[in-house]
Design an enzyme around this catalytic site. Sequence first.
Site, mmCIF file in Angstrom:
data_model
loop_
_atom_site.group_PDB
_atom_site.id
_atom_site.type_symbol
_atom_site.label_atom_id
_atom_site.label_comp_id
_atom_site.label_asym_id
_atom_site.label_seq_id
_atom_site.Cartn_x
_atom_site.Cartn_y
_atom_site.Cartn_z
ATOM 1 N N GLU A 94 0.827 -1.193 0.000
ATOM 2 C CA GLU A 94 0.000 0.000 0.000
ATOM 3 C C GLU A 94 0.868 1.251 0.000
ATOM 4 O O GLU A 94 1.978 1.244 0.523
ATOM 5 C CB GLU A 94 -0.906 -0.003 1.228
ATOM 6 C CG GLU A 94 -2.011 -1.007 1.079
ATOM 7 C CD GLU A 94 -2.647 -1.375 2.408
ATOM 8 O OE1 GLU A 94 -3.861 -1.595 2.419
ATOM 9 O OE2 GLU A 94 -1.941 -1.440 3.410
ATOM 10 N N CYS A 138 3.444 8.513 1.130
ATOM 11 C CA CYS A 138 4.061 7.561 2.056
ATOM 12 C C CYS A 138 4.225 6.236 1.309
ATOM 13 O O CYS A 138 3.264 5.719 0.751
ATOM 14 C CB CYS A 138 3.143 7.401 3.264
ATOM 15 S SG CYS A 138 3.691 6.178 4.456
ATOM 16 N N CYS A 145 7.249 -6.825 7.472
ATOM 17 C CA CYS A 145 8.446 -6.271 8.118
ATOM 18 C C CYS A 145 8.980 -7.288 9.111
ATOM 19 O O CYS A 145 8.217 -7.964 9.788
ATOM 20 C CB CYS A 145 8.122 -4.962 8.838
ATOM 21 S SG CYS A 145 9.579 -4.186 9.598
ATOM 22 N N CYS A 149 7.875 -4.960 15.782
ATOM 23 C CA CYS A 149 7.429 -4.016 16.813
ATOM 24 C C CYS A 149 6.002 -4.385 17.251
ATOM 25 O O CYS A 149 5.148 -4.680 16.410
ATOM 26 C CB CYS A 149 7.477 -2.577 16.292
ATOM 27 S SG CYS A 149 9.122 -2.095 15.726
ATOM 28 N N CYS A 152 2.754 -2.526 15.846
ATOM 29 C CA CYS A 152 2.680 -2.254 14.399
ATOM 30 C C CYS A 152 2.146 -3.455 13.632
ATOM 31 O O CYS A 152 2.657 -4.572 13.783
ATOM 32 C CB CYS A 152 4.071 -1.874 13.895
ATOM 33 S SG CYS A 152 4.162 -1.720 12.092
ATOM 34 N N CYS A 369 -0.910 5.356 10.148
ATOM 35 C CA CYS A 369 0.371 4.667 10.325
ATOM 36 C C CYS A 369 0.211 3.359 11.061
ATOM 37 O O CYS A 369 -0.541 3.246 11.996
ATOM 38 C CB CYS A 369 1.314 5.552 11.116
ATOM 39 S SG CYS A 369 1.843 6.911 10.143
HETATM 40 N N1 SAH Z 1 9.933 0.796 9.659
HETATM 41 C C1 SAH Z 1 10.113 2.192 9.697
HETATM 42 C C2 SAH Z 1 9.163 2.958 8.814
HETATM 43 C C3 SAH Z 1 7.732 2.478 8.767
HETATM 44 S S1 SAH Z 1 6.800 2.658 10.220
HETATM 45 C C4 SAH Z 1 10.042 2.694 11.117
HETATM 46 O O1 SAH Z 1 9.671 1.946 12.006
HETATM 47 O O2 SAH Z 1 10.412 3.846 11.333
HETATM 48 C C5 SAH Z 1 6.382 4.393 10.203
HETATM 49 C C6 SAH Z 1 6.035 4.954 11.591
HETATM 50 O O3 SAH Z 1 4.758 4.497 12.026
HETATM 51 C C7 SAH Z 1 7.025 4.523 12.652
HETATM 52 O O4 SAH Z 1 7.391 5.601 13.466
HETATM 53 C C8 SAH Z 1 6.235 3.512 13.414
HETATM 54 O O5 SAH Z 1 6.755 3.331 14.673
HETATM 55 C C9 SAH Z 1 4.856 4.085 13.376
HETATM 56 N N2 SAH Z 1 3.808 3.147 13.701
HETATM 57 C C10 SAH Z 1 3.762 1.834 13.406
HETATM 58 N N3 SAH Z 1 2.626 1.274 13.887
HETATM 59 C C11 SAH Z 1 1.937 2.255 14.487
HETATM 60 C C12 SAH Z 1 0.670 2.317 15.155
HETATM 61 N N4 SAH Z 1 -0.094 1.240 15.303
HETATM 62 N N5 SAH Z 1 0.275 3.501 15.632
HETATM 63 C C13 SAH Z 1 1.039 4.604 15.473
HETATM 64 N N6 SAH Z 1 2.228 4.620 14.861
HETATM 65 C C14 SAH Z 1 2.687 3.458 14.383
HETATM 66 FE FE1 SF4 Z 2 8.686 -2.584 10.952
HETATM 67 FE FE2 SF4 Z 2 6.470 -1.532 11.927
HETATM 68 FE FE3 SF4 Z 2 8.623 -1.667 13.468
HETATM 69 FE FE4 SF4 Z 2 8.569 0.048 11.391
HETATM 70 S S1 SF4 Z 2 7.275 0.116 13.212
HETATM 71 S S2 SF4 Z 2 10.234 -1.344 11.991
HETATM 72 S S3 SF4 Z 2 7.331 -1.126 9.935
HETATM 73 S S4 SF4 Z 2 7.486 -3.418 12.649
#
Ligand code: SAH
Ligand code: SF4
Length: 386
Positions: A94, A138, A145, A149, A152, A369
């Site tokens: 996406e 974006c 991934c 995390c 996420c 996000c």
């Molecule tokens: N992997 C990279 C870029 C993609 S994530 C990274 O982690 O930076 C982009 C942003 O969205 C990151 O700051 C991530 O921590 C945040 N993010 C991911 N899941 C989220 C959620 N459920 N709510 C709010 N922010 C989130």
């Molecule tokens: Fe991967 Fe999501 Fe962590 Fe970014 S926030 S590194 S996309 S698992």
Amino acid sequence: MRSTPLHPVARLPEEWSASLAARGERSFTAKQVFHWIHRRGVLDPAAMTNLPARLREHLAAEGLGEVVTPERVHRSEDGTRKLLLRLRDGATIETVLLPSVSGPGSQAQLDADAAAADEEDDEDAEAGAAPRTRVTQCISTQVGCAMGCSFCASGVAGLKRHLGPEEIAGQVLLGRAMLDEGEELRNVVYMGMGEPLHNYEATARSLRLLTHPEGIHLSTRRVTVSTSGLVPEIARLGADFGGQIALAISLHASDDATRSALMPINRKYPLDELLAALRAYPLPRRRRITIEYTLVAGQNDAPAEARRLAKLLRGLPVKINLIPMNPIEASTLGPPGADRVAAFQAVLTEAGYSCFVRRRRGDDVSAACGQLVLLGARPKVRRALG
Ligand code: SAH
Ligand code: SF4
């Protein structure tokens, strides 16, 4: 190095020169081909009308053609568009187009993340030019991934595969072609699905393609790579691009125990190493690193943690974006209440940081996000797309 051969869309002009010269083509055809693809966004060789027929056939035989195909476009009430894209092997990713919103609170919108450029925006305003709506796109760098995390959706899904540079840049070629009347693609943020620095080679090549003067020619300061903190690759990005690419760091905690619980990568690269990498990043003068801090209720949202964060970041040229966590289906974690978010922000503001709360955008199409998930992996998203 990528083991697969370089896709034609991933080739830089000098690489076209080499490959076309070897075929006996005239020297200017390299630039023509690159222009068709990256300036005009035409990927079908049959439409490259100023090229000789034999060259068009050769390009088609090499596999030049669309690399991402829009499957669905979902428009949110706030103007955000989420594009579901299908790749050639059937995988889906996406990308999100976010038109800038003026008015109260606009500083806190997502395109503020590309705001290493913000303070210089005015310098670029062209006198007399018709106002255009600035769009931030974006983009994704992986299908899923590997970083895992806990808050996420992409992390919960796991890594399916890396994207090739043509698929990363291809999202922007397509996104630009799908802009509305009066819109201008202004910023690109690597904040979709995946960890860009875990797919370093493809990410770096896509940056070269997107910023190339003969192509889309995005300004490097308007391209932001967001990372969960892969320390060696942060150094590599800094060295390869002379610090010109804007950097966003997903920090999300001010101590190692909390950060490791939310982000397993912290066990490999703890906070002291990450902060040392940020200090060493060759940031140009007047530019700042964006610190992203997703606020997760009961995990990292206490005022004491804001104070510790203020201390941790002292002396670093940063701006802080607070992101109340968007709920995901696979987790019971959620955002704190508005009061707690405001209290966290107040501590940082009083400590002298510029600190914004990112507005949630595109929630109604799951484009916010962390909600860019694999189609089919999460029933909720399937419903939202249906
Ligand atoms: N992997 C990279 C870029 C993609 S994530 C990274 O982690 O930076 C982009 C942003 O969205 C990151 O700051 C991530 O921590 C945040 N993010 C991911 N899941 C989220 C959620 N459920 N709510 C709010 N922010 C989130
Ligand atoms: Fe991967 Fe999501 Fe962590 Fe970014 S926030 S590194 S996309 S698992």
